[in-house]
Design a protein around this motif. Structure first.
Motif, PDB file in Angstrom:
ATOM      1  N   ALA A  26       0.847  -1.182   0.000  1.00 47.21           N
ATOM      2  CA  ALA A  26       0.000   0.000   0.000  1.00 47.21           C
ATOM      3  C   ALA A  26       0.884   1.234   0.000  1.00 47.21           C
ATOM      4  CB  ALA A  26      -0.898   0.015   1.244  1.00 47.21           C
ATOM      5  N   PRO A  27       0.419   2.342  -0.635  1.00 41.54           N
ATOM      6  CA  PRO A  27       1.212   3.565  -0.621  1.00 41.54           C
ATOM      7  C   PRO A  27       1.534   3.978   0.798  1.00 41.54           C
ATOM      8  CG  PRO A  27      -0.628   3.766  -2.149  1.00 41.54           C
ATOM      9  CD  PRO A  27      -0.820   2.473  -1.406  1.00 41.54           C
ATOM     10  N   ALA A  28       2.769   4.338   1.020  1.00 42.29           N
ATOM     11  CA  ALA A  28       3.206   4.738   2.357  1.00 42.29           C
ATOM     12  C   ALA A  28       2.532   6.030   2.771  1.00 42.29           C
ATOM     13  CB  ALA A  28       4.723   4.906   2.392  1.00 42.29           C
ATOM     14  N   ALA A  29       2.074   6.093   4.002  1.00 43.47           N
ATOM     15  CA  ALA A  29       1.461   7.303   4.549  1.00 43.47           C
ATOM     16  C   ALA A  29       2.459   7.991   5.452  1.00 43.47           C
ATOM     17  CB  ALA A  29       0.197   6.963   5.331  1.00 43.47           C
ATOM     18  N   GLU A  30       2.377   9.305   5.478  1.00 42.11           N
ATOM     19  CA  GLU A  30       3.236  10.046   6.380  1.00 42.11           C
ATOM     20  C   GLU A  30       2.840   9.755   7.813  1.00 42.11           C
ATOM     21  OE1 GLU A  30       5.853  11.951   5.796  1.00 42.11           O
ATOM     22  OE2 GLU A  30       5.709  11.380   3.706  1.00 42.11           O
ATOM     23  N   GLY A 106       1.369  -2.995  21.335  1.00 40.10           N
ATOM     24  CA  GLY A 106       0.684  -2.485  20.163  1.00 40.10           C
ATOM     25  C   GLY A 106       1.465  -1.381  19.469  1.00 40.10           C
ATOM     26  N   SER A 107       1.056  -1.061  18.243  1.00 42.88           N
ATOM     27  CA  SER A 107       1.708   0.000  17.480  1.00 42.88           C
ATOM     28  C   SER A 107       0.677   0.712  16.618  1.00 42.88           C
ATOM     29  CB  SER A 107       2.833  -0.564  16.601  1.00 42.88           C
ATOM     30  OG  SER A 107       2.301  -1.399  15.591  1.00 42.88           O
ATOM     31  N   GLY A 108       1.032   1.899  16.158  1.00 42.51           N
ATOM     32  CA  GLY A 108       0.134   2.686  15.318  1.00 42.51           C
ATOM     33  C   GLY A 108      -0.142   4.041  15.931  1.00 42.51           C
ATOM     34  N   ALA A 109      -1.319   4.567  15.675  1.00 44.49           N
ATOM     35  CA  ALA A 109      -1.687   5.904  16.138  1.00 44.49           C
ATOM     36  C   ALA A 109      -2.210   5.852  17.563  1.00 44.49           C
ATOM     37  CB  ALA A 109      -2.744   6.514  15.222  1.00 44.49           C
ATOM     38  N   LEU A 149      -7.744   4.490   5.356  1.00 43.74           N
ATOM     39  CA  LEU A 149      -7.052   4.528   6.638  1.00 43.74           C
ATOM     40  C   LEU A 149      -5.603   4.085   6.464  1.00 43.74           C
ATOM     41  CD1 LEU A 149      -9.767   2.817   8.869  1.00 43.74           C
ATOM     42  CD2 LEU A 149      -9.276   5.262   8.775  1.00 43.74           C
ATOM     43  N   ALA A 150      -4.729   4.631   7.292  1.00 42.85           N
ATOM     44  CA  ALA A 150      -3.331   4.222   7.322  1.00 42.85           C
ATOM     45  C   ALA A 150      -2.969   3.849   8.743  1.00 42.85           C
ATOM     46  CB  ALA A 150      -2.417   5.347   6.825  1.00 42.85           C
ATOM     47  N   ARG A 151      -2.230   2.756   8.895  1.00 40.45           N
ATOM     48  CA  ARG A 151      -1.904   2.262  10.224  1.00 40.45           C
ATOM     49  C   ARG A 151      -1.184   3.326  11.048  1.00 40.45           C
ATOM     50  NH1 ARG A 151       0.857  -3.448  11.966  1.00 40.45           N
ATOM     51  NH2 ARG A 151       0.244  -4.047   9.865  1.00 40.45           N
ATOM     52  N   GLU A 152      -0.207   3.997  10.459  1.00 44.06           N
ATOM     53  CA  GLU A 152       0.585   4.968  11.220  1.00 44.06           C
ATOM     54  C   GLU A 152      -0.222   6.201  11.618  1.00 44.06           C
ATOM     55  OE1 GLU A 152       1.288   3.866   8.240  1.00 44.06           O
ATOM     56  OE2 GLU A 152       3.178   2.765   8.286  1.00 44.06           O
ATOM     57  N   ARG A 153      -1.226   6.544  10.813  1.00 41.85           N
ATOM     58  CA  ARG A 153      -1.943   7.796  11.005  1.00 41.85           C
ATOM     59  C   ARG A 153      -3.281   7.646  11.725  1.00 41.85           C
ATOM     60  NH1 ARG A 153      -3.283   9.193   5.584  1.00 41.85           N
ATOM     61  NH2 ARG A 153      -5.264   8.132   5.978  1.00 41.85           N
TER      62      ARG A 153
END
Length: 268
Positions: A26-30, A106-109, A149-153
């Motif tokens: 998937a396209p990388a999200a900032e 856990g990880s993410g936002a 949705l993006a995992r990091e954001r």
């Protein structure tokens, strides 16, 4: 698929469904300002640490319980991010952590729209220091990207059972009810701290463990409906690992994602 909107058709295409859902990046999200780093990076970067909230300092008795690896459910429910991570790292509330396994946090936002929960940490998670890594994680990222949705954001991802349940030969095994019950308060505190508006469970263990069902109960009885966990809408779907093995089931996961998206829209 009749009656599908153009927007849903676009989501379906992004997920790779029809004619074949393929694994792709998937396209990388900032990364958002609230992103949670993997465990190793967390230890190296104090800039990502969350300051303890006023009134949530652990009392001496609670601090001793954390140090002993046996905090109560009530003590866990009052922890901030740093205290929660420390409690998980030293936990011995069940047999899995007593075996000396390395827990996977856990990880993410940290402030998340969705809260994604899988069943138990795996050897791949343990090695990566983060939940749902490798091809399974890539597929999850594609699923989230399909609903913007993006995992990091936007998403916090965690396992119900933090320490990898290991067989006598050292391989992965299904967690016991005791292990799921022991770890559940940690997950519920993660959910509260993220303030997420939607819970998406991945697989049978996570759905049953969080909805108070026997872990061996088939997932089919929980799919197709919106449930609730601590006042937050919960939708159960298949684990990405299962979807990699059974491609025909990916359309079912798409229906679950649409259900979770609709539940989020109604609640928020």
């Amino acid at each position: 698929m009749s009656g599908m909107s153009a927007r849903d058709a676009a989501f379906l295409q992004e997920m790779g469904i029809g004619p074949l859902w393929t694994l792709r990046d998937a396209p990388a999200a900032e990364p958002g300002p609230q992103a949670v780093l993997p465990v190793a990076a967390q230890a190296a970067s104090k800039e990502q640490a969350v300051e303890p909230a006023l009134g949530q300092q652990v009392a001496p008795a609670a601090a001793r319980a954390v140090a002993d690896g046996a905090p109560t459910d009530e003590q866990i429910a009052a922890m901030d991010w740093d205290e929660l991570r420390a409690a998980v790292a030293s936990c011995n509330r069940c047999g899995a952590c007593k075996d000396g396994r390395k827990p996977v946090f856990g990880s993410g936002a940290r402030q998340a729209a969705w809260f994604v929960a899988a069943g138990a940490s795996t050897a791949a998670d343990e090695q990566a220091g983060a939940p749902l890594s490798g091809d399974t994680g890539k597929l999850l990222d594609n699923m989230l990207f399909a609903v913007d949705l993006a995992r990091e954001r936007d998403v916090y991802v965690t396992n119900l059972v933090k320490c990898r349940p290991a067989s006598s030969r050292g391989g992965d095994r299904a967690p016991t009810q005791e292990e799921a019950n022991a770890c559940r308060p940690y997950l519920e505190r993660e959910l509260a701290l993220t303030s997420a508006g939607t819970v998406l469970t991945l697989g049978q263990i996570a759905a049953n463990g969080l909805l108070g069902k026997p872990l061996s109960e088939p997932l089919g009885g929980l799919r197709g409906a919106v449930h609730e966990l601590r006042g937050v809408p919960l939708v159960a779907t298949l684990h990405p690992g299962e979807l990699l093995r059974r491609g025909a089931d990916k359309a079912l996961a798409w229906a679950d994602l649409c259900r979770a998206r609709a539940a989020r829209a109604r609640s928020g």
